[in-house]
Design an enzyme around this catalytic site. Structure first.
Site: not given
Ligand code: GLA
Length: 388
Positions: A34-37, A164, A176
């Site tokens: 999570e929050h790595t992308d 987006e 996502d």
């Molecule tokens: C949202 C963003 C993703 C990702 C998540 C956290 O879903 O759209 O790109 O950063 O938060 O992992």
């Protein structure tokens, strides 16, 4: 009624003609990462059997019109927008995701025709399950195929992210969009967001005697606001101080050394520590799933949740209660999933214990004075497809 029948009927009622086609894109649950992308890191999402469907037909002119059945019987009636009406700074509200796709694809040279679109879904919006990416993917596939082209899924994911980022104004990463376009039933999608290399890792909860539960707190998250962007900036700051392209390139030891030398303030250090440790946890879970060994998954998810709560500070009271009560009632693993600040948690629960966990979460919400959560089982399913 199936989603296909419902969206077709809604389209016929509005447009007075049959759609040329119907496309579906699923939501996603992120198992870990999570929050790595947006740090060039690793993620491990699954596509789920809750979807957004889009029925679409070409128009005689170049107009773009988008309806939604989401808000009850009457739905949302979109105005006809000319190509010059849509794009950054011009498209607003929920239809900006759909208009954004038309704008990006045209900008990339695709001859996107005028279209009427009806959107229908059994995927809740704002629940951290990627309804935005699902809408982008379904519309993107529809527009590509109606233009007579064939879709490259990675290119379409990047187009969705661009819609987006540039049209909606949400600085999201690529997880996502890749999950909803490249996910596969019975598998989790291991994605290296730097190289965009993907690997389908076998993951079938039912075969493991487990149910994958979504614990939707119903606290609506708005990621377009500042907290998400602020986290992203903290990561960029840390990478700059450490002299690397992204936090992907940093070890925990290097990070701790920089903090000890006073080069990182305390908050920035914690934000970066979440990202660095989370990347390692993804690799651990991938290795465990490849080996068919579920043992390390529970502890890794627990550590991920704690790190998101304490270091990254993107959880909330409802998510914490959901995770704690699920584990207390027998979940083998649970954590918040998605961007946070509300939205959903996931729990992996022995099949026979799913009802017990669902009741325990609902009871804990009531005891804490929270509004009731929505708890439902999901199956790991295929990425976006054409239905008709
Ligand atoms: C949202 C963003 C993703 C990702 C998540 C956290 O879903 O759209 O790109 O950063 O938060 O992992």
């Amino acid at each position: 009624m199936t989603l296909l029948d419902a969206v077709t009927a809604a389209f016929v009622e509005r447009a007075g003609r049959r759609p040329d086609g119907v496309w579906r894109a699923p939501g996603r649950v992120n198992l870990i990462g999570e929050h790595t992308d947006y740090n060039d890191g690793f993620v491990l999402p699954v596509a789920i059997n809750r979807s957004v469907v889009v029925a679409a037909a070409r128009r005689a002119d170049d107009g773009f019109r988008c309806w939604s059945s989401r808000n009850g019987a009457g739905g949302c009636v979109g105005p006809v927008r000319r190509p010059s009406d849509i794009g950054p700074g011009r498209s607003t509200g929920w239809s900006a995701y759909a208009e954004g796709m038309a704008w990006v694809l045209r900008d990339q040279g695709l001859a996107v025709p005028g279209v009427d679109l009806m959107v229908h879904a059994d995927l809740p919006a704002g629940a951290g399950l990627s309804s935005s990416a699902a809408l982008e993917a379904a519309v993107g596939l529809a527009l590509t195929e109606l233009a007579g082209a064939s879709a490259d899924r990675v290119a379409l994911a990047l187009a969705g992210q661009r819609a987006e980022n540039e049209v909606v104004g949400m600085p999201c990463g690529i997880m996502d969009q890749m999950a909803v376009l490249l996910g596969r039933a019975g598998h989790a999608l291991f994605l290296d967001t730097r190289s965009q290399h993907t690997e389908l890792v076998p993951f079938d909860p039912a075969a493991l005697g487990l149910t994958l539960l979504v614990l939707d707190t119903r606290v609506k998250h708005t990621l377009a606001g500042s907290p998400y962007a602020e986290r992203r900036r903290a990561c960029e700051r840390a990478a700059e101080v450490l002299g690397v392209a992204a936090l992907r390139d940093v070890t925990l030891a290097e990070l701790e050394a920089a903090a000890a030398a006073g080069r990182l303030d305390e908050v920035t250090f914690r934000r970066a520590r979440h990202v660095v440790t989370e990347n390692d946890r993804v690799l651990d879970v991938v290795a465990a799933l490849r080996a068919g060994d579920l043992e390390p998954v529970g502890p890794a998810m627990a550590a991920s949740h704690r790190s998101l709560r304490d270091d990254y500070e993107v959880s909330c009271a409802e998510l914490d209660v959901a995770v704690e009560s699920a584990v207390g009632a027998g979940a083998v693993a649970a954590r918040m999933t998605g961007g946070g600040f509300g939205g959903s948690a996931l729990a992996l629960v022995p099949v026979a214990g799913a009802d017990t966990v669902a009741s325990a979460v609902a009871d804990a919400f009531a005891a804490n004075g929270f509004a009731p959560p929505a708890v439902f089982a999901v199956a790991v399913s295929d990425g976006a497809t054409r239905l008709a």
